[in-house]
Design an enzyme around this catalytic site. Structure first.
Site, PDB file in Angstrom:
ATOM      1  N   LYS A 110      57.233   3.062 -64.945  1.00  0.00           N
ATOM      2  CA  LYS A 110      57.378   4.441 -65.426  1.00  0.00           C
ATOM      3  C   LYS A 110      58.849   4.884 -65.435  1.00  0.00           C
ATOM      4  O   LYS A 110      59.232   5.741 -66.213  1.00  0.00           O
ATOM      5  CB  LYS A 110      56.575   5.406 -64.561  1.00  0.00           C
ATOM      6  CG  LYS A 110      55.102   5.080 -64.405  1.00  0.00           C
ATOM      7  CD  LYS A 110      54.271   5.588 -65.553  1.00  0.00           C
ATOM      8  CE  LYS A 110      52.772   5.465 -65.334  1.00  0.00           C
ATOM      9  NZ  LYS A 110      52.247   4.121 -65.037  1.00  0.00           N
TER      10      LYS A 110
HETATM   11  C1  LIG Z   1      51.195   3.367 -65.479  1.00  0.00           C
HETATM   12  C2  LIG Z   1      51.042   1.948 -65.060  1.00  0.00           C
HETATM   13  C3  LIG Z   1      50.322   0.999 -65.827  1.00  0.00           C
HETATM   14  C4  LIG Z   1      49.569   1.371 -67.079  1.00  0.00           C
HETATM   15  O1  LIG Z   1      50.419   1.684 -68.158  1.00  0.00           O
HETATM   16  P1  LIG Z   1      49.857   2.482 -69.433  1.00  0.00           P
HETATM   17  O2  LIG Z   1      51.046   2.814 -70.239  1.00  0.00           O
HETATM   18  O3  LIG Z   1      49.193   3.715 -68.859  1.00  0.00           O
HETATM   19  O4  LIG Z   1      48.888   1.603 -70.121  1.00  0.00           O
HETATM   20  C5  LIG Z   1      50.288  -0.320 -65.390  1.00  0.00           C
HETATM   21  N1  LIG Z   1      50.887  -0.689 -64.243  1.00  0.00           N
HETATM   22  C6  LIG Z   1      51.571   0.181 -63.482  1.00  0.00           C
HETATM   23  C7  LIG Z   1      52.195  -0.301 -62.215  1.00  0.00           C
HETATM   24  C8  LIG Z   1      51.687   1.531 -63.846  1.00  0.00           C
HETATM   25  O5  LIG Z   1      52.370   2.375 -63.066  1.00  0.00           O
END
Ligand SMILES: *Cc1c(COP(=O)(O)O)cnc(C)c1O
Length: 461
Positions: A110
């Site tokens: 993120k």
């Molecule tokens: C948010 C997240 C995901 C999923 O990503 P999306 O964009 O919601 O599909 C996968 N792994 C981790 C560690 C995340 O923080």
């Protein structure tokens, strides 16, 4: 470049309006009104992540932000990453690679988007002479990435609600030890669902929303998708030829960015979605029917999602950019929890996408297998992606890149249970457990939360 709503009934907007607005007025998601062609001419193989990022993202923002300012923002955003490559590749052998998206301040992917988006918000709000209050409900991960993206930005307050006593020590401390006056942590005496309901109620109170300039940075924000296109391009360029990607998927934001990279000229013949036991996308890919069931808690909690909101952007393409048809489809899905997308549209999707789901046992088995074979520790989300990559790979002659979305030390219990090895936190977080914490405990009560935000954010003062 203008942006249109996937539901066809909201006014088209420019980039900075889409950035600050998030969701469209008709309930749809904003998408670019045309497909820019990537112009990477003149960039040699030694070009930095920032060089590529500016070139890839520029067509989406041009006309709304000054080019020099944009370059400075991108440079600053990725200077917070601890690896000089920003998103380095790791060779696992047999043509499998990891793209490590976890070298940012909070150890999860993120950060790649939020380090940029927090700065873009601040830049645009400052230009307009406005302020905003970002409110986020978190079960652990998103909160810290949003805080790190907003900390110290003078036009922003950030308020994060987490369920009191229900997030891990490390997760809580990553949020509560950030010592900045614009960062406000609220521990709600309730569950994550209570936190989400409070945030929803705050946004529904229009007088309050306008008074404090309430805003969100959630995963449907177009700017987050845009920032995520970049690492598909850098990974493919590093590998030199066409490359397939496998993505541990929750809200479909990350893999959607891969689809945008492909449709704007990056040679990506295959995109694999990996799911945990929350397998709505896998069932959809297999049957053409999207159907909700309950949410199951798993050891990859950031993918414990029932409805993947960014899928709507792909549906818009599959429905040939017919906003009314998408609005009808989404209404059907909201009413009945079921949507039949149809054979022809699914055939179009199957040209690129494959999907596979893995439960917690299979996830732990993949963590163990990878550690035994390569010595590399991977987190449970990454393990779901890598297991899907192994199962769905179409062409063993092409490199297969799995997106590593979290540092193993972010999920130490699951990694230790699978391998017997407890992954240590990186050095810069060595003293996390000794730092001072700052947060307020509030009852699960809308009035209490509203009053708290008014007294503590600069907007209310
Ligand atoms: C948010 C997240 C995901 C999923 O990503 P999306 O964009 O919601 O599909 C996968 N792994 C981790 C560690 C995340 O923080």
């Amino acid at each position: 470049m203008r942006y249109v709503s996937t539901r066809g009934a909201a006014p088209s907007l420019g980039f900075t309006d889409v950035l600050l607005r998030g969701l469209a007025d008709d309930g749809g998601l904003y998408v670019p009104d045309r497909r820019p062609t990537q112009d990477l001419a003149g960039l040699d193989s030694g070009a930095s992540y920032v060089d590529v990022a500016v070139r890839v993202m520029w067509p989406y923002v041009a006309g709304t932000i000054d080019r020099d300012a944009f370059e400075a923002i991108v440079t600053e955003a990725y200077a917070t990453f601890r690896d000089p490559a920003v998103v380095p590749l790791r060779d696992l052998g047999d043509g499998h690679w990891l793209a490590e998206l976890f070298h940012g301040p909070t150890l999860a992917f993120k950060d790649v988007a939020l380090q940029l988006v927090g700065r873009l918000f601040d830049h645009e709000l400052t230009r307009r002479g406005e302020r905003a209050t970002i409110v986020v409900a978190t079960s652990g991960d998103t909160g810290s990435a949003a805080i790190e993206g907003c900390r110290g930005r003078s036009s922003l307050d950030i308020v994060v609600l987490h369920p009191h006593g229900r997030v891990s020590d490390v997760q809580r401390r990553q949020m509560t030890t950030v010592d900045e006056p614009n960062v406000h942590n609220i521990a709600v005496e309730g569950t994550f669902d209570d936190c989400q309901a409070l945030v929803k109620a705050l946004f529904a109170d229009h007088a309050f929303r306008d008074r404090v300039g309430l805003s969100a940075m959630n995963s449907i924000n177009w700017a987050r998708v845009m920032a995520q296109i970049v690492y598909y391009v850098t990974a493919q360029r590093t590998l030199g030829g066409p490359a397939a990607f496998s993505v541990p998927t929750g809200n479909f934001g990350n893999i959607l960015a891969g689809w945008f990279a492909r449709t704007t000229g990056t040679p990506i013949p295959q995109l694999v979605m990996g799911s945990n036991s929350n397998d709505i996308l896998t069932r959809w890919a297999a049957t053409g029917v999207m159907e909700t069931t309950g949410v199951h808690p798993t050891i990859s909690p950031s993918m414990d999602i029932q409805v993947s909101s960014n899928v709507e952007r792909l549906l818009y393409e599959l429905y040939e950019r017919d906003g009314r048809a998408v609005a009808d489809a989404m209404a059907t899905f909201a009413d009945s929890g079921r949507l039949d997308v149809g054979v022809d549209r699914m055939a179009q999707m199957a040209e690129v996408f494959d999907a596979a789901a893995f439960d917690d046992d299979a996830t732990r088995a993949e963590i163990r297998r990878t550690h035994d074979a390569t010595g590399v520790l991977i987190d449970p989300h990454t393990a779901v992606g890598l297991a899907a990559a192994r199962r769905c790979r179409r062409d063993p002659g092409l490199p297969m890149v799995t997106l590593a979305t979290a540092h193993p030390a972010k999920f130490p219990d699951a990694v230790e249970a699978a391998t017997g090895v407890r992954p240590p936190l990186p050095d810069f977080l060595d003293d996390l457990l000794e730092r001072n914490e700052r947060f307020d405990v509030l009852a699960n009560d809308l009035e209490a939360v509203r009053a708290h935000i008014l007294t503590h954010s600069n907007v209310g003062a």
